[in-house]
Motif scaffolding. Structure first.
Motif, PDB file in Angstrom:
ATOM      1  N   ARG A   1       4.350   1.522  -2.298  1.00 38.35           N
ATOM      2  CA  ARG A   1       3.123   1.527  -3.092  1.00 38.35           C
ATOM      3  C   ARG A   1       3.365   0.820  -4.416  1.00 38.35           C
ATOM      4  O   ARG A   1       4.221   1.221  -5.207  1.00 38.35           O
ATOM      5  CB  ARG A   1       2.683   2.969  -3.363  1.00 38.35           C
ATOM      6  CG  ARG A   1       1.335   3.099  -4.064  1.00 38.35           C
ATOM      7  CD  ARG A   1       0.186   2.746  -3.131  1.00 38.35           C
ATOM      8  NE  ARG A   1      -1.109   3.086  -3.668  1.00 38.35           N
ATOM      9  CZ  ARG A   1      -2.093   3.616  -2.947  1.00 38.35           C
ATOM     10  NH1 ARG A   1      -1.929   3.876  -1.669  1.00 38.35           N
ATOM     11  NH2 ARG A   1      -3.263   3.881  -3.501  1.00 38.35           N
TER      12      ARG A   1
ATOM     13  N   SER B   1       0.805  -1.222   0.000  1.00 33.15           N
ATOM     14  CA  SER B   1       0.000   0.000   0.000  1.00 33.15           C
ATOM     15  C   SER B   1       0.837   1.271   0.000  1.00 33.15           C
ATOM     16  O   SER B   1       0.341   2.339  -0.374  1.00 33.15           O
ATOM     17  CB  SER B   1      -0.907   0.018   1.235  1.00 33.15           C
ATOM     18  OG  SER B   1      -0.128   0.145   2.423  1.00 33.15           O
TER      19      SER B   1
ATOM     20  N   PHE C   1      -6.700   1.559  -0.037  1.00 37.03           N
ATOM     21  CA  PHE C   1      -5.941   0.741  -0.980  1.00 37.03           C
ATOM     22  C   PHE C   1      -6.517  -0.673  -0.985  1.00 37.03           C
ATOM     23  O   PHE C   1      -6.746  -1.267   0.073  1.00 37.03           O
ATOM     24  CB  PHE C   1      -4.468   0.685  -0.596  1.00 37.03           C
ATOM     25  CG  PHE C   1      -3.645  -0.218  -1.490  1.00 37.03           C
ATOM     26  CD1 PHE C   1      -3.268   0.192  -2.756  1.00 37.03           C
ATOM     27  CD2 PHE C   1      -3.269  -1.486  -1.064  1.00 37.03           C
ATOM     28  CE1 PHE C   1      -2.531  -0.634  -3.589  1.00 37.03           C
ATOM     29  CE2 PHE C   1      -2.525  -2.318  -1.884  1.00 37.03           C
ATOM     30  CZ  PHE C   1      -2.149  -1.889  -3.149  1.00 37.03           C
TER      31      PHE C   1
END
Length: 596
Positions: free
Chosen positions: A371, A151, A341
């Motif tokens: 990410r 995430s 997310f």
């Protein structure tokens, strides 16, 4: 460190068929261990990931993922001896087995026990010491790792919801740094995934496969019609708790294996079940709307409490329930969180990825958190391999382009003229969504395109929507997308609203309720698709394309160019793009007579 993660329990359906013969065929899917997959994580991050179904052609297979494992090893140039650990996204313990009855005990020893997966590995790679290299990971912890560690958040609330893990069906955890700590669990006896699955069965669809059809059907229903019955589906309690009384109607293990009690209760509340293939009636749509409403109310109830209790403003979702794009969209639009997310392979295939990430984070010095961008982690095929395939293939002609802009321009013109194009590029996506490398693309402006694709190409139910794909630069013009969060929508996992002034201009990708399951493309993530959307926009004034998965009814998403070509030739797709090659059928009198 090199860690392979795997998912699936290879003989779960076979065991059930042997021990419970004569069931409705759809009831054999009420098992754990489908969606087998493999993923490889190293100190460099995610190197490879793929579902076994893509190699075998058996959709949602739970077969031991030997082909997916072999792909991961090939992709990295490794042998199994080079791998430090193989992590499995289940960790059943003998002490957790209900010893009442031979069925449950035997299922543990033949299906669920870690020794079953360890034995499969040993039979294929006998020279490896699996006593130390094999690591079981609890199912919900694997799901949690799959979303939190990718995430990019330093801290977040994590929610995992599915049919069930080992004993639980929902887990709330807190992630901080490299660590995740569960703070709340809901028993499998009150499973949101099982509730939605039972409704899927009642509506005549396949359990653990067709839940997304219920989600697509729900907007056609009246959410108010069964408002008084919602309490019979889910009862909300204090501090984010809830119960699902309907599942308590399953009396004994045999009814749990078929959801018989839950189905009786659904019949009492909503009327007789729909048989597969029967026409859909308004009452079916109203039931779908009620179940979707119950799911959304419960998720927001849980999240509201734990957001307030923890103070965390970022959320990570995983588990099969996290594939419900409508619920995700509602959560995203709420004021509960600043960012949300969802890992794109949120179902059990993603638990392979999560198991690998979890073990790597626990045992390696390198921190691979960050990410993620696009999950292009599957196989890719070279220009020479594609060229060899196309030489001498009967029934089609192919033109190879030396310059990508010319290919993009020609394909954009075909799309603007109303042709449907299968688009095969680069590495295959991981997860159930086609994200621009194994896609079917079409003109979203055509009001007849959705019916044409559903009926003639995909051969599926006419109520099911298609998704739009738009460039990051253009998306705010057409869709209500939150400012500053394009990465949230890159994986086609959130429903947003099509802006009212463009709903008639985008009929093929706007659902009956005015929503769309958007995919946003950045140039850095998929330059060729980004350029194609732009070229289409220059021709039409609408830089948006319809994007759906490259497969036909009952077929997994295409993996390799040979299967792509075979599928194209037996379909009603107009064109196929294989890498730099534009493929078209050679028209014969017989094909003309067939209208192809």
């Amino acid at each position: 460190m090199r860690v392979i993660g795997i998912s699936g329990m290879y003989n779960s359906i076979d065991f059930k068929r042997r021990r419970l013969p004569g069931l409705d065929p759809r009831h054999y899917r009420i098992v754990q261990g489908l969606d087998s997959a493999a993923a490889l994580v190293t100190d460099d991050g995610v190197v490879a990931a793929a579902a076994e179904e893509r190699f075998t052609g058996e959709k949602t297979t739970g077969a031991f993922p030997v082909r997916a494992i072999e792909f991961c090893l090939r992709q990295a140039g490794l042998d199994m001896a080079d791998v430090d650990h193989v992590a499995h996204g289940f960790d059943y313990r003998h002490s957790e087995v209900d010893e009442v009855g031979d069925y449950t005990r035997d299922r543990f020893h033949e299906v669920h026990s870690p020794e079953v997966a360890r034995a499969q590995l040993a039979s294929r790679w006998p020279d490896v010491d699996w006593s130390t290299r094999f690591v079981p990971v609890s199912h919900h912890m694997a799901h949690a790792a799959s979303t939190y560690h990718l995430s990019g958040f330093d801290e977040a609330l994590i929610l995992v919801a599915d049919g069930m893990g080992e004993t639980e069906s929902l887990t709330v955890a807190v992630g901080r740094g490299r660590d995740m700590e569960p703070v709340h669990k809901v028993s499998a006896l009150h499973s949101l995934g099982a509730l939605y699955g039972a409704a899927t069965l009642h509506l005549g669809f396949e359990y653990a496969m067709d839940e997304y059809k219920v989600m697509g059907l729900a907007p056609y229903g009246d959410r108010e019609r069964h408002a008084e019955q919602l309490g019979e589906l889910v009862r909300l309690g204090a501090k984010g708790t809830y119960t699902i009384p309907l599942l308590g109607e399953n009396r004994g293990w045999r009814e749990q294996e078929t959801q018989a009690g839950a189905l009786r209760e659904l019949t009492r509340v909503f009327g007789p079940p729909r048989a597969p293939g029967e026409p859909l009636e308004q009452r079916h749509m109203d039931m779908a709307a009620a179940v979707q409403t119950a799911l959304e109310l419960t998720l927001t109830h849980v999240l509201r409490h734990f957001a307030e209790e923890t103070g965390l403003r970022r959320l990570c979702l995983a588990g099969g329930v996290a594939l419900n794009c409508t619920a995700n969209g509602l959560i995203s639009r709420s004021s509960l969180f600043d960012d949300v997310f969802v890992q794109p392979a949120a179902g059990d295939d993603g638990s392979a990825l999560g198991a690998a990430l979890h073990v790597h984070q626990q045992r390696a010095r390198a921190d691979v958190r960050g990410r993620m961008t696009m999950p292009y982690w599957g196989p890719e095929y070279g220009a020479d391999e594609i060229a060899t395939l196309l030489v001498g293939t009967d029934g089609c002609s192919a033109r190879r382009y030396e310059e990508a802009p010319q290919l993009v321009g020609d394909v954009a013109r075909l799309l603007a003229d109303g042709d449907v194009v299968a688009w095969f590029q680069g590495r295959m996506e991981f997860g159930p969504r086609a994200l621009g490398n194994r896609s079917i693309l079409a003109d979203p402006r055509d009001p007849g395109m959705r019916d044409r694709l559903n009926t003639l190409v995909k051969q599926r139910e006419d109520f099911r929507p298609f998704a739009p794909v738009a460039r990051e630069e253009d998306v705010h013009r057409f869709f209500d997308v939150a400012d500053g969060s394009p990465a949230r929508y890159a994986h086609m996992l959130f429903v947003v609203r099509t802006k009212e002034e463009y709903r008639t201009a985008l009929p093929a990708v706007t659902h009956v309720d005015g929503t769309a399951r958007i995919q946003i493309v950045r140039r850095a993530d998929n330059e060729r698709l980004w350029e194609l959307i732009g070229a289409f926009g220059e021709l039409t004034g609408i830089p948006v394309l319809l994007n759906t998965s490259f497969n036909l009814r009952g077929q997994p998403v295409i993996c390799d160019p040979a299967e792509a070509l075979r599928t194209y030739l037996r379909s009603r797709l107009d064109h196929l793009v294989l890498g730099d090659n534009l493929v078209a059928r050679v028209t014969t009198p017989a094909r003309q007579a067939e209208g192809r």
